[in-house]
Scaffold this motif. Sequence first.
Motif, short mmCIF file in Angstrom:
data_model
loop_
_atom_site.label_atom_id
_atom_site.label_comp_id
_atom_site.label_asym_id
_atom_site.label_seq_id
_atom_site.Cartn_x
_atom_site.Cartn_y
_atom_site.Cartn_z
N GLY A 74 0.80 -1.22 0.00
CA GLY A 74 0.00 0.00 0.00
C GLY A 74 0.83 1.27 0.00
N TYR A 75 1.93 1.24 0.69
CA TYR A 75 2.79 2.43 0.72
C TYR A 75 4.24 1.96 0.71
CZ TYR A 75 4.04 7.27 1.48
OH TYR A 75 4.54 8.53 1.31
N GLY A 76 4.98 2.36 -0.30
CA GLY A 76 6.34 1.87 -0.49
C GLY A 76 7.32 2.40 0.53
N GLN A 77 8.32 1.59 0.82
CA GLN A 77 9.37 1.98 1.76
C GLN A 77 10.73 1.91 1.07
OE1 GLN A 77 8.74 2.98 4.93
NE2 GLN A 77 6.57 2.80 4.41
N PRO A 78 11.73 2.63 1.59
CA PRO A 78 13.07 2.52 1.00
C PRO A 78 13.59 1.09 1.12
CG PRO A 78 12.96 4.35 2.55
CD PRO A 78 11.69 3.57 2.71
N SER A 79 14.55 0.75 0.29
CA SER A 79 15.19 -0.56 0.36
C SER A 79 15.77 -0.77 1.76
CB SER A 79 16.32 -0.64 -0.67
OG SER A 79 17.20 -1.69 -0.32
N PRO A 80 15.62 -1.99 2.31
CA PRO A 80 16.23 -2.24 3.63
C PRO A 80 17.74 -1.99 3.63
CG PRO A 80 15.27 -4.25 2.66
CD PRO A 80 14.86 -3.12 1.80
N TYR A 81 18.34 -2.07 2.45
CA TYR A 81 19.78 -1.81 2.39
C TYR A 81 20.11 -0.34 2.61
CZ TYR A 81 19.89 -6.54 0.60
OH TYR A 81 19.75 -7.89 0.48
N GLU A 82 19.10 0.51 2.57
CA GLU A 82 19.32 1.95 2.77
C GLU A 82 18.95 2.38 4.19
OE1 GLU A 82 20.71 4.06 0.45
OE2 GLU A 82 21.08 2.16 -0.58
N GLU A 83 18.80 1.40 5.07
CA GLU A 83 18.33 1.68 6.42
C GLU A 83 19.20 2.69 7.17
OE1 GLU A 83 15.96 -1.77 8.53
OE2 GLU A 83 18.05 -1.73 9.18
N ALA A 84 20.48 2.72 6.83
CA ALA A 84 21.40 3.61 7.55
C ALA A 84 21.17 5.07 7.17
CB ALA A 84 22.84 3.20 7.26
N VAL A 85 20.42 5.32 6.10
CA VAL A 85 20.19 6.71 5.68
C VAL A 85 19.06 7.28 6.54
CG1 VAL A 85 19.60 8.22 3.76
CG2 VAL A 85 21.00 6.18 3.36
N GLN A 86 19.43 8.04 7.54
CA GLN A 86 18.50 8.54 8.56
C GLN A 86 18.77 10.02 8.82
OE1 GLN A 86 16.20 6.65 10.46
NE2 GLN A 86 16.66 4.80 9.29
N ARG A 87 17.73 10.70 9.30
CA ARG A 87 17.94 12.05 9.81
C ARG A 87 18.74 11.97 11.11
NH1 ARG A 87 11.75 13.93 8.66
NH2 ARG A 87 11.31 12.42 10.28
N ASN A 117 10.30 13.00 1.34
CA ASN A 117 9.48 13.52 2.44
C ASN A 117 9.88 12.96 3.80
OD1 ASN A 117 8.13 15.08 0.65
ND2 ASN A 117 6.34 13.76 0.49
N GLY A 118 10.26 11.69 3.84
CA GLY A 118 10.63 11.09 5.12
C GLY A 118 11.98 11.55 5.64
N LEU A 119 12.73 12.28 4.81
CA LEU A 119 14.05 12.77 5.25
C LEU A 119 14.08 14.29 5.34
CD1 LEU A 119 16.44 10.43 3.20
CD2 LEU A 119 15.94 10.32 5.65
N HIS A 120 12.91 14.93 5.13
CA HIS A 120 12.85 16.40 5.26
C HIS A 120 13.23 16.77 6.69
CE1 HIS A 120 11.42 20.50 5.40
NE2 HIS A 120 11.09 20.47 4.13
N PHE A 121 14.09 17.77 6.85
CA PHE A 121 14.52 18.16 8.20
C PHE A 121 13.32 18.58 9.05
CE2 PHE A 121 14.41 22.45 6.34
CZ PHE A 121 13.96 23.23 7.38
N GLU A 122 13.52 18.50 10.36
CA GLU A 122 12.49 18.93 11.31
C GLU A 122 13.07 19.99 12.24
OE1 GLU A 122 10.20 15.40 13.11
OE2 GLU A 122 12.17 14.62 12.62
N ARG A 123 12.25 20.95 12.62
CA ARG A 123 12.56 21.87 13.71
C ARG A 123 11.25 22.12 14.43
NH1 ARG A 123 13.97 23.84 17.98
NH2 ARG A 123 14.81 25.93 18.27
N HIS A 124 11.14 21.59 15.63
CA HIS A 124 9.92 21.78 16.41
C HIS A 124 10.27 22.42 17.74
CE1 HIS A 124 8.70 18.88 13.46
NE2 HIS A 124 9.25 17.86 14.10
#
Lengths: 441, 177
Positions: A74-87, A117-124
């Motif tokens: 239903g909603y695609g996710q990045p490849s598990p091999y890219e798991e280290a790519v995190q904010r 979108n999942g890697l857009h920076f956050e400032r709250h």
Amino acid sequence: MRNGIAKRQEALDQADLVAGNGLMSRRALLTAGGRMTVAAAAGGMSALAVSRSAAAEALSVPPSMTVPGAPMSGYGQPSPYEEAVQRGVLKPYGDLAPGTGVSMTPLQHLAGTITPNGLHFERHHNGVPSIDPETHKLLVHGLVKQNLIFTVNDLLRYPMTSRTCFLECSGNSFFNSFPKPMQMPCGMIHGLISGTEWTGIPLATLLDEAGVDPKGKWILAEGADSAGMSRSVPLDKVLDDCLLALYQNGERLRPEQGYPMRLLVPGWEGNMNVKWLHRIKVTEGPTETKDETSKYTDLQPDGIARQFTFPMGVKSVITHPSAGLAMQGPGFYEVSGLAWSGHGTIAKVEVSADGGNSWAEAALQEPVMSMMLVRFRLPWRWDGSLSRLMSRAVDDQGNVQPSHEAWAKQYATGPAGNLYHCNAVQTWEITAEGEIANVYV
Amino acid sequence: MSMSKRALATAGLVLALSSVSARSEPQLGQPISDADIAAWDISIPPSGEGLPPGSGTFAEGRDVYAQSCLRCHGEGAAGKPADALVGGQGSLSTDAPQKTVGSYWPYATTLFDYIRRAMPLESPRSLSDKDVYAVTAYILGLNGIIPEDAVMDAASLPDVQMPNRDSFVSWYPSPPR
């Protein structure tokens, strides 16, 4: 085909060295293949040519070709091999205020100019609120003929427009305001920046509907979060190009980006792009909120503070190679990075590989848009010696990205010195061992 | 296709002929009275316009502070674990500037506005207006900006002279020359 590649290879080999320490002409990219992407591929081959030693192993059938793959989802996710790519998350108050802080985009792992979108920076300032779009409302009031309230469903029926632009926290690169250069990945230093296609309603439409009183010169924009984030924006800017953004790269806003709606103020301080927007008040002057007085003002050494320094200055940063990545031995590299200006359109990006002694003009990836990230590229042959890579951007208004020294001189220092609007040139020092460090030049 | 073209052309004509702008379509905003927006209309500019009724004093504010703020902003609002709210006056042009409500903030109205909307951090909007006036008076008093017997209310708060009031220079629409 073979002939074409050989020709491009030849062109690359003969490419003029246009600046010190191995920088090659961007024309090598542009003329050799006609297109930047093709030439870059040829460049990769040239690196292979340098490092090629033993013959490759014989090929066997890839396992993925021997069994059926995973079903649809239903909603695609990045490849598990890219798991280290995190904010990268920073919480200055720790568990006392876990929703107060930032998360930063790992620029060194991304290419192109659009931020996922999942890697857009956050400032709250007090966490990400959970907002039901069925109950969220937008109020327009103040110096208007008629207070108006809009539901989200109402707003989704308005004519929309899209704007692809950068969004940069005013505090981006704040680590580079510290007296000594901090050692951390490129994205932890510069990752409070995004490039996004935002879609929504010109704010002018909604203000027209309410009927702005001629006395109205500013607005106060307020979020429905528990910080009640509020900023004043001049009405001229609002009517010129501000959007009530509902979509982010084609899908509805992420909660971290203000779901169900945020203010978009192209080119200006990220903090003004109020998330979870629920109120716009037309006012005579600025409201002088906490986040435009105590914070987001820029203290000079003489004790005077600059206020309402809205546009984000002309800036660039090399993301490849950069801190957080490692060199893979001498040979060919494509130097590439991002440039942007809140004053207009990037006109030129220059790159130096010798700590600023000589500079070469980089190729700019099309399309080059006003107030949007631009990807620049330049071929480089690293000889394996200590090198200092820098980039310097110029915009079409004649603004030039300042050196670190020139930038820092304008502002107060110390733990409570100025952290905002750091657009100083970034220098990456590459050691003979292939390590990459942040240095001030 | 031709239908919508005609519609567009008509819209253009209407735009040219009437003062109603076409971009205001589809006009779905619902009117709402000033009384009905009171719970949302909480921003307070330097003029003090919109400040609510009620008042508070330093002594009352000390209690509010002990109850709701002390654990984060520390004894005497000196800071730790969260921001210091006092001190730093005279430090802004030194090598170690310290920005606090007392040394840096240009308007006292901002303090009322911010506490009311955002503090205490775990339960914003939980204090009464009277308590917000009181804790505002307490913080201003600790900074020596108002006397300890001053009463903060809609009339007196906008008149408070903040020490750093004149040290901000607006860069909008352009930097000063």
